[in-house]
Design a protein around this motif. Sequence first.
Motif, PDB file in Angstrom:
ATOM      1  N   UNK A  62      49.842  29.115   7.596  1.00 12.04           N
ATOM      2  CA  UNK A  62      48.578  29.060   8.319  1.00 12.04           C
ATOM      3  C   UNK A  62      47.715  27.906   7.797  1.00 12.04           C
ATOM      4  N   UNK A  63      47.793  27.673   6.486  1.00 14.72           N
ATOM      5  CA  UNK A  63      46.994  26.605   5.875  1.00 14.72           C
ATOM      6  C   UNK A  63      47.738  25.285   5.864  1.00 14.72           C
ATOM      7  N   UNK A  64      48.751  25.132   6.724  1.00 14.03           N
ATOM      8  CA  UNK A  64      49.516  23.889   6.711  1.00 14.03           C
ATOM      9  C   UNK A  64      48.633  22.649   6.835  1.00 14.03           C
ATOM     10  N   UNK A  65      47.531  22.690   7.594  1.00 11.03           N
ATOM     11  CA  UNK A  65      46.695  21.479   7.656  1.00 11.03           C
ATOM     12  C   UNK A  65      46.133  21.084   6.302  1.00 11.03           C
ATOM     13  N   UNK A  66      45.981  22.053   5.388  1.00 10.18           N
ATOM     14  CA  UNK A  66      45.515  21.704   4.041  1.00 10.18           C
ATOM     15  C   UNK A  66      46.673  21.248   3.182  1.00 10.18           C
ATOM     16  N   UNK A  67      47.745  22.051   3.194  1.00 13.85           N
ATOM     17  CA  UNK A  67      48.865  21.748   2.304  1.00 13.85           C
ATOM     18  C   UNK A  67      49.506  20.409   2.644  1.00 13.85           C
ATOM     19  N   UNK A  68      49.561  20.070   3.937  1.00 13.64           N
ATOM     20  CA  UNK A  68      50.181  18.817   4.326  1.00 13.64           C
ATOM     21  C   UNK A  68      49.469  17.619   3.692  1.00 13.64           C
ATOM     22  N   UNK A  69      48.189  17.787   3.390  1.00 17.88           N
ATOM     23  CA  UNK A  69      47.426  16.677   2.821  1.00 17.88           C
ATOM     24  C   UNK A  69      47.416  16.718   1.299  1.00 17.88           C
ATOM     25  N   UNK A  70      48.129  17.680   0.727  1.00 18.62           N
ATOM     26  CA  UNK A  70      48.150  17.807  -0.728  1.00 18.62           C
ATOM     27  C   UNK A  70      49.583  17.797  -1.237  1.00 18.62           C
ATOM     28  N   UNK A  71      50.187  16.614  -1.285  1.00 17.79           N
ATOM     29  CA  UNK A  71      51.618  16.530  -1.628  1.00 17.79           C
ATOM     30  C   UNK A  71      51.946  17.108  -3.003  1.00 17.79           C
ATOM     31  N   UNK A  72      51.005  16.990  -3.948  1.00 21.82           N
ATOM     32  CA  UNK A  72      51.293  17.507  -5.291  1.00 21.82           C
ATOM     33  C   UNK A  72      51.454  19.022  -5.227  1.00 21.82           C
ATOM     34  N   UNK A  73      50.563  19.660  -4.486  1.00 24.77           N
ATOM     35  CA  UNK A  73      50.644  21.109  -4.348  1.00 24.77           C
ATOM     36  C   UNK A  73      51.961  21.497  -3.690  1.00 24.77           C
ATOM     37  N   UNK A  74      52.388  20.731  -2.708  1.00 23.55           N
ATOM     38  CA  UNK A  74      53.647  21.053  -2.027  1.00 23.55           C
ATOM     39  C   UNK A  74      54.826  20.946  -2.980  1.00 23.55           C
ATOM     40  N   UNK A  75      54.781  19.929  -3.866  1.00 15.24           N
ATOM     41  CA  UNK A  75      55.877  19.812  -4.834  1.00 15.24           C
ATOM     42  C   UNK A  75      55.910  21.038  -5.727  1.00 15.24           C
ATOM     43  N   UNK A  76      54.730  21.490  -6.134  1.00 12.15           N
ATOM     44  CA  UNK A  76      54.646  22.693  -6.967  1.00 12.15           C
ATOM     45  C   UNK A  76      55.245  23.897  -6.221  1.00 12.15           C
ATOM     46  N   UNK A 112      62.512  35.030  -0.565  1.00  8.12           N
ATOM     47  CA  UNK A 112      61.151  34.513  -0.425  1.00  8.12           C
ATOM     48  C   UNK A 112      61.046  33.145  -1.075  1.00  8.12           C
ATOM     49  N   UNK A 113      61.789  32.975  -2.183  1.00  9.65           N
ATOM     50  CA  UNK A 113      61.850  31.670  -2.822  1.00  9.65           C
ATOM     51  C   UNK A 113      62.382  30.610  -1.866  1.00  9.65           C
ATOM     52  N   UNK A 114      63.433  30.977  -1.117  1.00 10.74           N
ATOM     53  CA  UNK A 114      63.968  30.057  -0.096  1.00 10.74           C
ATOM     54  C   UNK A 114      62.861  29.634   0.884  1.00 10.74           C
ATOM     55  N   UNK A 115      62.112  30.653   1.346  1.00 10.88           N
ATOM     56  CA  UNK A 115      61.070  30.336   2.336  1.00 10.88           C
ATOM     57  C   UNK A 115      60.061  29.355   1.756  1.00 10.88           C
ATOM     58  N   UNK A 116      59.706  29.585   0.494  1.00  9.83           N
ATOM     59  CA  UNK A 116      58.683  28.722  -0.088  1.00  9.83           C
ATOM     60  C   UNK A 116      59.180  27.301  -0.295  1.00  9.83           C
ATOM     61  N   UNK A 117      60.453  27.142  -0.705  1.00  4.80           N
ATOM     62  CA  UNK A 117      60.816  25.733  -0.884  1.00  4.80           C
ATOM     63  C   UNK A 117      61.000  25.033   0.461  1.00  4.80           C
ATOM     64  N   UNK A 118      61.311  25.822   1.494  1.00  4.55           N
ATOM     65  CA  UNK A 118      61.312  25.196   2.822  1.00  4.55           C
ATOM     66  C   UNK A 118      59.911  24.695   3.170  1.00  4.55           C
ATOM     67  N   UNK A 119      58.906  25.512   2.853  1.00  4.40           N
ATOM     68  CA  UNK A 119      57.526  25.074   3.080  1.00  4.40           C
ATOM     69  C   UNK A 119      57.216  23.861   2.230  1.00  4.40           C
ATOM     70  N   UNK A 120      57.681  23.913   0.994  1.00  8.49           N
ATOM     71  CA  UNK A 120      57.382  22.843   0.044  1.00  8.49           C
ATOM     72  C   UNK A 120      57.841  21.482   0.531  1.00  8.49           C
ATOM     73  N   UNK A 121      58.965  21.444   1.239  1.00  8.91           N
ATOM     74  CA  UNK A 121      59.415  20.142   1.738  1.00  8.91           C
ATOM     75  C   UNK A 121      58.837  19.857   3.120  1.00  8.91           C
TER      76      UNK A 121
END
Lengths: 644, 479
Positions: free
Chosen positions: A272-286, A320-329
């Motif tokens: 839901x917060x993809x508009x925020x996360x997309x602009x925060x690459x460091x957070x996505x790597x985490x 759930x870990x799978x789902x999160x790393x999919x989000x992460x990339x």
Amino acid sequence: MISAIVFMPLIGAILVGFMGRRIGDTGSMILTSSLVVLAAIFSAITLADVAFGHNPQHIVVLEWMRSGDFELDWAFKVDTLTAVMLFVVTGVSSLVHIYSIGYMSDDPHRPRFFAYLSLFTFAMLMLVTADNFVQLFFGWEGVGLASYLLIGFWFKKSTANAAAMKAFIVNRVGDFGFALGIFALFMVTGSVEFDAVFAQAAQYQGQSFNFLGYDVDILTTICLLLFVGAMGKSAQLFLHTWLPDAMEGPTPVSALIHAATMVTAGVFMVARCSPLFELAPVALEFVTVIGATTAIFAASVGLVQNDIKRVIAYSTCSQLGYMFFAIGVGAYPVAIFHLFTHAFFKALLFLGAGSVIHAMHHEQDMRKMGGLWKTIPFTYAMMLIGTVALMGFPGTAGYFSKDAVLEVAYAAHSGVGNYAFWMGIIAAFMTSFYSWRLIFMTFHGKTRADQHTFEHAHESPLVMLVPLVLLSIGALFAGYAFYDSFVGHHFQEFWGDAIFIADPENGVMHHFHDVPDWVKRLPIVMGGIGFVTAWLFYIKITSIPGALAKQFEPIYQFLLNKWYFDELYDLIFVRFSKWLGEKLWIFGDGKIIDGLGPDGVAASVMQVTKRVVALQTGYLYHYAFAMLIGVVGLVTYFLVWGVH
Amino acid sequence: MMTTMPDLSPLYAELFLAGAALVLLMLGVFRGEQSARSISGFAVIALIATAGLVLAGGGETVTTFGGSFISDQFAVYMKVVSLLGAAMILVISGPYMQAEKMDRFEYPVLILLATLGMCLMISANDLIALYMGLELQSLALYVIAAFKRNSQRSTEAGLKYFVLGALSSGMYLYGASMLYGFTGSVGFEGIAQSAAAAEVSGGVVIGLVFVAAALAFKISAVPFHMWTPDVYEGAPTPVTAFFAAAPKAAGVALVVRVMIDAFGTMGPQWQQIMIVVSILSMALGAFAAIGQTNIKRLMAYSSIGHMGYALVGLAAGTVEGITGVLVYMAIYVVMNGGVWVCILSMRRAEGMVENIDDLAGLAKNNPTMAFALAVLMFSLAGIPPMAGFFGKFYVFMAAVDAGLITLAVIGLVTSVVGAFYYIRIVKVIYMDEPAAAFDAPASGGMRVVLLGSTAFTILFVVAPSSLVEVAGKAAASLF
């Protein structure tokens, strides 16, 4: 219609919760179940209308809070993302309601159980339909509370109580981060409404603000804080410890909360917060690193667990870990797709396990099972379907979604992406191994159950089997049926504005269709190896596991004890806070507060009270005196410090 | 010289209430004791009808009797709260009065007269009219505090209340005479004009202090609160319930009207008084209640604390602040109704019991009431999402907006301390070894009040803005 979907479970919960005794057990069960089933039907219609008919809706229910500049409406935001979640939540919830009619048939507190189930469903629906962060937070806390009630439903069982407490407390840690994130968002953007916040997000990219004395990047900090909340709810590494313990609750609860709905709330929130996360690459790597590490960690622990439900719980954690790393990339649609298919087969596995447990008279230890396929063939078939879907056998739901997850990780071509890919591949092998281990230990070989239990093992009633069939259909076909719309080449058409992707044309969402063939095949191969290894270990040469465990004792113990996370936390947090609490209690509370505070006040109040026996004590004079002192004090104040 | 009849239309509601009280009094005198129950019923109807008349009267600002009586949105709001609060308490008093053989017709009549006094003081627009309303209310209250004539505790309570009340009246009159002497006016507008025109003189400030002290006595704010615990404990329980609800609402209305209408320009002066009184009340309410074992005494300290929170909004002195006060009082009165139903139900074979420990095991013996009481306790403690949270939320927000951050922080801290004793009651209900069950199930009226109060408390979160909007209009009519 959206209002009906959200409020029908609440109405059921209220009616049954307060008047359960008057309605009766059967009435309560039928009432709550039919309301939720109705909600599920409406949700299916909504999904068709909103997602496939491209008709996102925004419905204001009422004006909520008005205080100065702070304005907030209670509104439903229904876009594709919400519609998918609505469908998953009400769908699984209605099946779990029906299943519970059979599973809880000998429990004396059924109305209470059904009221809690419906209450949970309502809270979850509040969460997914939220149009602002406050509403999201209300739903977020609501599911936490309902899950606390449900895990601790058998409150006479002390382990269940402890597990409920643990779930609640660990989630508090996550919620604290989440709340801080929301505060920070409000501070920066001056709004808590999704649309308003997301619209402003771009202008804060790369800017920094002062947080806890450090100058930090605004969006990265906020995203990390929000993600801490997601880690708690979705049982990601470091905050995962509550999920396996939560298996103390009734099994239908595990299927509803710990497989399909609540634990996916974190994934939903981040998407839901993809508009925020997309602009925060460091957070996505985490996010990627945490997700990938959780996937491998939980899978490795799952290898050696003996409790049938705990195996599935660790499996959930890992998926759930799978789902999160999919989000992460950056592949949010893929993550939601996996969430969607996972809901079917994981709920199927849990409910199947429930059916086994029901047949075995509440025995959960797989070491005391075996050979059950003859006595409960139908459950066996269902569990098989769940297992092949989970391991990603070609054609099943898990095949489409899990492979997509791994492919996007590869297609990301980044350091963390590669890490996630390889961790995911190894975890895929482990997934296959522990799933088949579960099947073999439970259903095959010679039985290790005692004579009596085994002979009395019986197939579950029809009311429990029908939900299994419906879920198995989803587990088999949901992947194939929805692959194109969820993550195909035209995924943007399906998702509309629900998910924001910074670079839709050249991102992983397009590249992952063109990964090399070996990447596509590797997960299947790993699954096959896992199956063969499990077969070798538990069917062919059953002495291997014991020998291995003895040979690699430290590793075995390490895994069996869940990487010693509980012990570590016990040492660092629990003991330390107990020690601190004890010191504070003895010194602070005992000496200072009790001496001067409550006990002191109490003692003096008691003393005074004792003296008030009759009218003639002069007590009235005291009262009048106090009033005069008050007036004199105020007058003196104004006379001495002057009149302004 | 021609004397014209003053315009009576703004007081139709009060006239109706006065008439109803007199008719019921006559009815009681001629029909004798056995008519007490029906008179009580008529009194409830009269109160509700009066509330209806007040609402029907509309909310335009009108004055009459040469400006000493004012009717505006604010008056309508507070009168409705007070009238309904009084009706609610009268409904739940019945079973107790019958069981204790106290169901005499004078009780409902006195309640009507007290409520009439409240309406008059809410609408008072000069110092004399205010005094008249205040005394009408107080005299009725003194009598009902001592209503259980054969109980030493009750008569003691009545006498204490009377003596201290007389002292506070004396202070009020002294302050009022100072104000008249220094401003040359008893009307609020006159006082406000003269205070605005010239440099504020010391005499006016001292008059203000005395008047404020006397009014603080009525709402039992610290340090003028000393009578509260004793009177609450000693008076018959339904009377205590009444004390805790309607007179508090009316008293707060009075303080607000005097401070804003008469001393609007002297904000800096009275704000300091209100801040001090508010902090002291919140602190005392929170700390002193912890040591209590008697639930009526505990509620006395609880009401002291709640008055402190309401005054936080007044101390802010803004429209938002007054809105907060109004919302707070409405929520407070409704919550109190439910709590007192539970306290009035604490009856065993040997008579009424009043200790907190007697509630042990309520969860087992009467789960519905236990749940309701737990909800109300959480709400009194100000825990979201109960209504009580919103009451505190609005006054604290207003205080922060007005720059009174220290006051808001102290309020938050004391509300955390206060939560301790409310939650202790919940603990006693749910966790302690069960004590004997209460007999005498609640009457129908009591159940309705308890259900309504609990439902309001839980459901307020759904639509807080409807009440807040009305309160906002009422508050705006003062400025």
